[in-house]
Write a protein that holds these residues in place. Structure first.
Motif, PDB file in Angstrom:
ATOM      1  N   THR A 277      15.843   6.924 -15.595  1.00 18.96           N
ATOM      2  CA  THR A 277      14.553   7.779 -16.264  1.00 18.96           C
ATOM      3  C   THR A 277      13.652   7.998 -15.032  1.00 18.96           C
ATOM      4  OG1 THR A 277      13.068   5.823 -16.431  1.00 18.96           O
ATOM      5  CG2 THR A 277      14.757   6.240 -18.350  1.00 18.96           C
ATOM      6  N   LYS A 278      12.643   9.059 -15.112  1.00 16.67           N
ATOM      7  CA  LYS A 278      11.733   9.093 -14.225  1.00 16.67           C
ATOM      8  C   LYS A 278      10.664   8.355 -14.140  1.00 16.67           C
ATOM      9  CE  LYS A 278      11.044  14.358 -14.904  1.00 16.67           C
ATOM     10  NZ  LYS A 278      10.352  15.376 -15.144  1.00 16.67           N
TER      11      LYS A 278
ATOM     12  N   MET B  75      11.352  11.847 -20.801  1.00 18.51           N
ATOM     13  CA  MET B  75      11.796  10.880 -21.635  1.00 18.51           C
ATOM     14  C   MET B  75      10.762  10.380 -22.801  1.00 18.51           C
ATOM     15  SD  MET B  75      14.186   8.432 -22.376  1.00 18.51           S
ATOM     16  CE  MET B  75      15.111   8.251 -20.971  1.00 18.51           C
TER      17      MET B  75
ATOM     18  N   GLY C 205       9.573  16.303 -22.596  1.00 19.09           N
ATOM     19  CA  GLY C 205      10.791  17.059 -21.968  1.00 19.09           C
ATOM     20  C   GLY C 205      10.464  17.275 -20.256  1.00 19.09           C
ATOM     21  N   GLU C 206       9.282  17.079 -20.124  1.00 20.66           N
ATOM     22  CA  GLU C 206       8.943  17.435 -18.618  1.00 20.66           C
ATOM     23  C   GLU C 206       8.443  16.021 -18.027  1.00 20.66           C
ATOM     24  OE1 GLU C 206       8.537  20.418 -17.347  1.00 20.66           O
ATOM     25  OE2 GLU C 206       9.301  21.167 -19.116  1.00 20.66           O
ATOM     26  N   ARG C 207       7.858  14.951 -18.594  1.00 21.85           N
ATOM     27  CA  ARG C 207       7.706  13.739 -17.999  1.00 21.85           C
ATOM     28  C   ARG C 207       7.764  12.538 -19.018  1.00 21.85           C
ATOM     29  NH1 ARG C 207       3.838  17.676 -18.377  1.00 21.85           N
ATOM     30  NH2 ARG C 207       2.134  17.385 -20.019  1.00 21.85           N
TER      31      ARG C 207
END
Lengths: 291, 291
Positions: free
Chosen positions: B284-285, A1, A73-75
């Motif tokens: 979200t992460k 995000m 895109g990853e974290r």
């Protein structure tokens, strides 16, 4: 995000509670530091957030943020922006590029000078188009902003003038030679803005319906901070006003209602009311109570 | 000390860290609840602040805030305002009245729809005057806003239309009889605003340079919240668009740059991109990491 988080007017604690919560749990935090400036240092942010903040300067934003988008895109990655994230054009482009790459974005809004200028008492409804006044050079002296100020005045509207900021600029010579040597940051003061405007409207009579040396203007400095200062006077007088450290903004006053005039009186040049209502917090009862 | 504190776009956690610190140590906290609305309940505020919040409705603000100002002369009092404290006229008057009585004031700025509207991709610089669209009644149908939208369009400018809010209004009968019985709150939707605008420009041909049924508009709902929704279409189409619960705003689009058009495409009526980039936080992460 990918989080785009507005920092508001530039003090570390102007971030919203929501914004702070997000920053505290993001894995990477960048500060965009060339379209505006913080009135505090990045260290104050790091202290409040409890995590490192990486400076993303002009070069990084214009060339390198692709890597930041990839990371997002990853974290969870936050890009901190002084004011509101969408007050500057650059950030719409960023969001579009992130979405094209399938990276979800979220924006946390905050105060911007474009609304906070309400502190001078002129109604936000009555502003026309906002203009930007760039630093003139010996051979680059654009003055299209005068035309837009005139058009606003013709409709009785106020004009917010955003004053130029030069951060991490290269001299022409260094640019040509590809030397990454940067000039010291420069922030346009209300007096420099007024001087440029005076020169641009040069020979105009005071009876001209557009901008003239006798036009009423308001100078604003460090809006929303404890050292906020506002001064109302003529454009001619403003060229001699020193409002101290940045950031400065200038308002050209259009038609006024009695309430607007009453409010402006507090800031008249030469009036004793130097205090624009921003008492230092240390002086308040609440502070004493909390200490 | 009298603190005027902006709450931003209406979620409890949109308050700034500075604002929250002040509220937590104020002895009395009032919420101004008639020029806008919170998307959360006042209870959510009380929970975050850890103290009671008193509702200051229209009647209190217009008649009774003198007692609040008096209290602020003795102790620390906060008045919470949705958006930025100076986006509405009332608050300049309040500050003036407080200062006349020697009560120092301090303002904490926050996000307002007048800046957050940047989320639709149209440049804030390119907006002309803001207009307010009031609910029409059978015998009160003002349309001066059309003239101002036309004037903005003639200069290529976008127009932000603020849509009417009726909170704690009395019917004419109850008002005449002095009965304090209030009508349920009403919030103008983009479809009602569009219907009124369509009626106001009635017979205009689509080739008219001013506002017509074919003009491009953007409807915005609950900006800055997790349920934010934006739709771009013609004025005619907007009359049939349902964006759900309040608050709604409407933008009339002026001349556009390619980047503005690109950004607007995300919100085209009928496009699949229903998501305006406000993912729910639970997804979200960062949320997972923090839980």
């Amino acid at each position: 995000m990918f989080y785009l988080i507005g920092l508001g007017l530039g003090d570390a604690r102007d971030i919203s509670v929501k914004g702070l919560e997000i920053v505290r749990r993001c894995e990477e935090v960048y500060l965009e530091a060339y379209t505006s400036i913080l009135t505090c240092g990045a260290e104050a942010l790091e202290e409040l957030y409890g995590r490192p903040v990486t400076l993303a300067d002009r070069e990084t934003v214009e060339q390198g943020l692709d890597s930041v988008i990839s990371a997002a895109g990853e974290r969870d990655v936050a890009l901190l922006v002084v004011g509101d994230p969408f007050a500057a054009t650059t950030h719409h482009d960023l969001v579009l590029r992130a979405r094209e790459r399938g990276v979800p974005c979220r924006v946390v809004h905050n105060a911007s000078i474009m609304t906070a200028v309400g502190c001078c008492g002129l109604q936000l409804y009555s502003y026309g188009e906002t203009v930007s006044i760039p630093f003139w050079t010996d051979d680059w002296r654009p003055d299209s902003f005068v035309e837009r100020i005139d058009a606003n005045l013709a409709r009785g509207q106020h004009t917010l003038c955003l004053l130029d900021i030069k951060v991490k600029e290269q001299s022409v010579e260094n640019l040509l030679r590809g030397r990454k040597i940067y000039e010291p940051p420069r922030f346009m003061s209300v007096s420099v803005a007024a001087a440029q405007l005076l020169e641009a409207v040069g020979g105009r009579a005071e009876t001209d319906p557009g901008l003239t040396p006798a036009s009423r203007v308001v100078g604003l400095a460090r809006v929303g901070t404890d050292t906020e200062r506002l001064v109302a006077c003529t454009l001619r007088e403003m060229a001699g006003v020193d409002l101290g450290p940045p950031l400065h903004s200038l308002v050209v006053v259009g038609n006024t209602h009695p309430m607007e005039l009453d409010y402006l009186k507090q800031f008249e040049l030469g009036s004793d009311a130097k205090d624009t209502g921003k008492a230092k917090e240390g002086e308040t009862k609440a502070d004493q109570a909390s200490s």
